[in-house]
Design an enzyme around this catalytic site. Structure first.
Site, mmCIF file in Angstrom:
data_model
loop_
_atom_site.group_PDB
_atom_site.id
_atom_site.type_symbol
_atom_site.label_atom_id
_atom_site.label_comp_id
_atom_site.label_asym_id
_atom_site.label_seq_id
_atom_site.Cartn_x
_atom_site.Cartn_y
_atom_site.Cartn_z
ATOM 1 C CE1 TYR A 74 -3.468 -2.435 0.431
ATOM 2 C CE2 TYR A 74 -4.470 -0.389 1.166
ATOM 3 C CZ TYR A 74 -4.730 -2.039 0.799
ATOM 4 O OH TYR A 74 -5.980 -2.911 0.811
ATOM 5 C CG ASP A 82 -8.105 -5.126 1.992
ATOM 6 O OD1 ASP A 82 -9.482 -4.255 2.124
ATOM 7 O OD2 ASP A 82 -8.186 -4.661 0.501
ATOM 8 C CG ASP A 127 -1.925 -19.907 -1.683
ATOM 9 O OD1 ASP A 127 -1.341 -20.290 -0.108
ATOM 10 O OD2 ASP A 127 -1.507 -20.801 -2.026
HETATM 11 C C1 IPM Z 1 -10.402 -0.864 4.080
HETATM 12 C C2 IPM Z 1 -10.660 -0.180 2.827
HETATM 13 C C3 IPM Z 1 -9.136 0.346 2.310
HETATM 14 C C4 IPM Z 1 -8.296 -0.309 2.460
HETATM 15 C C5 IPM Z 1 -9.177 1.266 1.611
HETATM 16 C C6 IPM Z 1 -10.371 1.896 1.386
HETATM 17 C C7 IPM Z 1 -8.181 1.876 0.785
HETATM 18 O O1 IPM Z 1 -11.036 -1.435 1.789
HETATM 19 O O2 IPM Z 1 -10.288 -0.696 5.199
HETATM 20 O O3 IPM Z 1 -9.792 -2.431 4.287
HETATM 21 O O4 IPM Z 1 -7.975 -1.153 1.600
HETATM 22 O O5 IPM Z 1 -7.655 -0.452 3.372
HETATM 23 MG MG MG Z 2 -10.957 -3.734 3.109
#
Ligand code: IPM
Ligand code: MG
Length: 359
Positions: free
Chosen positions: A141, A243, A219
């Site tokens: 990220y 996520d 996985d």
């Molecule tokens: C989450 C969301 C966020 C992320 C997005 C909105 C950037 O999906 O908090 O899970 O990917 O962290």
């Molecule tokens: Mg998310």
């Protein structure tokens, strides 16, 4: 007690679920005699429209001063700028990074009364109680990005220090729970995962010999979450895997609309610490503006804020119990497929408030 809370409704269904959460919070404050000051600020697409920035300085400053921050959701089809800084999501990512919120706690606990809302068989769900601890300020990220028409690149980077601190948070939680930690990586392919696995193994052996450690490839973890969810206690993983796995895990509970999250920084030994609290669902543009979104995840996020940032355990437990009693009593929003009467966002909030005020 006196506390200042920043509310960031954001985009899509964010403002709708936030409105319900605010009603619940004010009932809690009245009942338990707290003086809460709520400041509302812009973030995401709403902030881009108004100020040209996804995270305006005024918002960040207010969040830095606050005792706790609540966030609805960010994003939507209206904001698809190729420049990452002109996208709503960058506001949230900048906020997490600026506040140092590296530990994202996502509890996954199906209610017995909600088994019918899950696509899984009921016998798999009995006793499921998972705490997913997602690393939130590192990995792919936040690595360098290059973006061209024909080639693009996202760098995934982790340091020993970043892995160490998140594993400690997860292991401490496991110690207070069933004493089992599952670490999820992709060490058969990724260098960052091999570092992750080596550091985790070492920290656990040195500092948490009383907590059992299991390593899973991501996985396989995705499969085991469905095949044997009852065997997990605390699961720790890097940013993107967390996520993805938590969206999957939400199906154990029945709906993304039910799950809360807490994003915390280093506690510095304090019971009260700054944090950002948001449901795991997104802005859901398909249902935005209809008033039918499920506010439970947002309201459960309020409960997590009461617990982790304000140190108000009784109030947190009362909020969680009210959500449970409402759902046990058959209250269902549209996302929770059911033949029973469907409630809208506001009605669902009121049903929860009724359980708070009825004792
Ligand atoms: C989450 C969301 C966020 C992320 C997005 C909105 C950037 O999906 O908090 O899970 O990917 O962290
Ligand atoms: Mg998310």
């Amino acid at each position: 007690m006196k506390a200042t809370i920043v509310a960031l409704p954001g985009d899509g269904i964010g403002p709708e679920v936030m409105a319900s959460a605010m009603e619940v919070l004010s009932v809690i404050a009245d009942q338990f005699g707290h003086e809460l000051t709520i400041q509302q600020h812009l973030i995401g697409g709403a902030a881009l429209d108004e100020t040209g920035q996804a995270l305006p300085t005024a918002t960040l400053d207010a969040c830095r001063q606050a005792d706790g921050v609540l966030l609805g959701a960010v994003g939507g089809p209206k904001w698809q700028d190729p420049d990452i800084n002109k996208r709503p999501e960058s506001g949230l990512l900048q906020l997490r990074a600026a506040l140092g919120l590296f530990a994202n706690l996502r509890p996954v606990v199906p209610l017995n009364s909600m088994h019918d809302a899950s696509p899984l068989k009921s016998d798999r769900l009995t006793g499921v109680d998972i705490m997913v601890v997602r690393e939130l300020t590192g990995g792919i990220y936040f690595g360098d990005k290059t973006e061209g028409v024909d080639v693009a690149e996202d760098v995934c980077r982790y340091t020993r220090e970043e892995v160490t601190r998140i594993v400690r948070v997860a292991a401490e939680l496991a110690r207070q729970r069933k004493g089992h930690l599952t670490s999820v990586d992709k060490s058969n392919v990724l260098a960052t995962s091999r570092l992750w696995r080596a550091v985790t193994t070492q920290i656990m052996a040195d500092e948490f010999p009383d907590v059992t450690l299991e390593h899973l490839l991501v996985d396989a973890a995705a499969m085991h979450l469905i095949a044997r969810p009852g065997n997990f206690d605390v699961m720790v993983t890097e940013n993107m895997f967390g996520d993805i796995l938590t969206d999957e895990a939400s199906m154990l509970v029945g709906s993304m609309g039910l799950l809360p999250s807490a994003s915390l920084g280093a506690d510095g030994g304090n019971a009260r610490r700054a944090g950002l609290y948001e449901p795991i669902h997104g802005s859901a543009p398909d249902i935005a503006g209809k008033g039918i979104a499920n506010p439970c995840g947002m309201i459960a996020s309020v409960a997590m804020m009461l617990r982790h940032s304000l140190g108000l355990e009784k109030e947190a437990a009362a909020t969680e119990l009210a959500i449970k009693l409402a759902l046990d009593g058959g209250a269902r929003t549209a996302d929770l497929a059911s033949s029973r009467q469907t409630l809208n966002t506001q009605q669902m909030g009121q049903r929860i408030i009724r359980h708070l005020t009825d004792g």
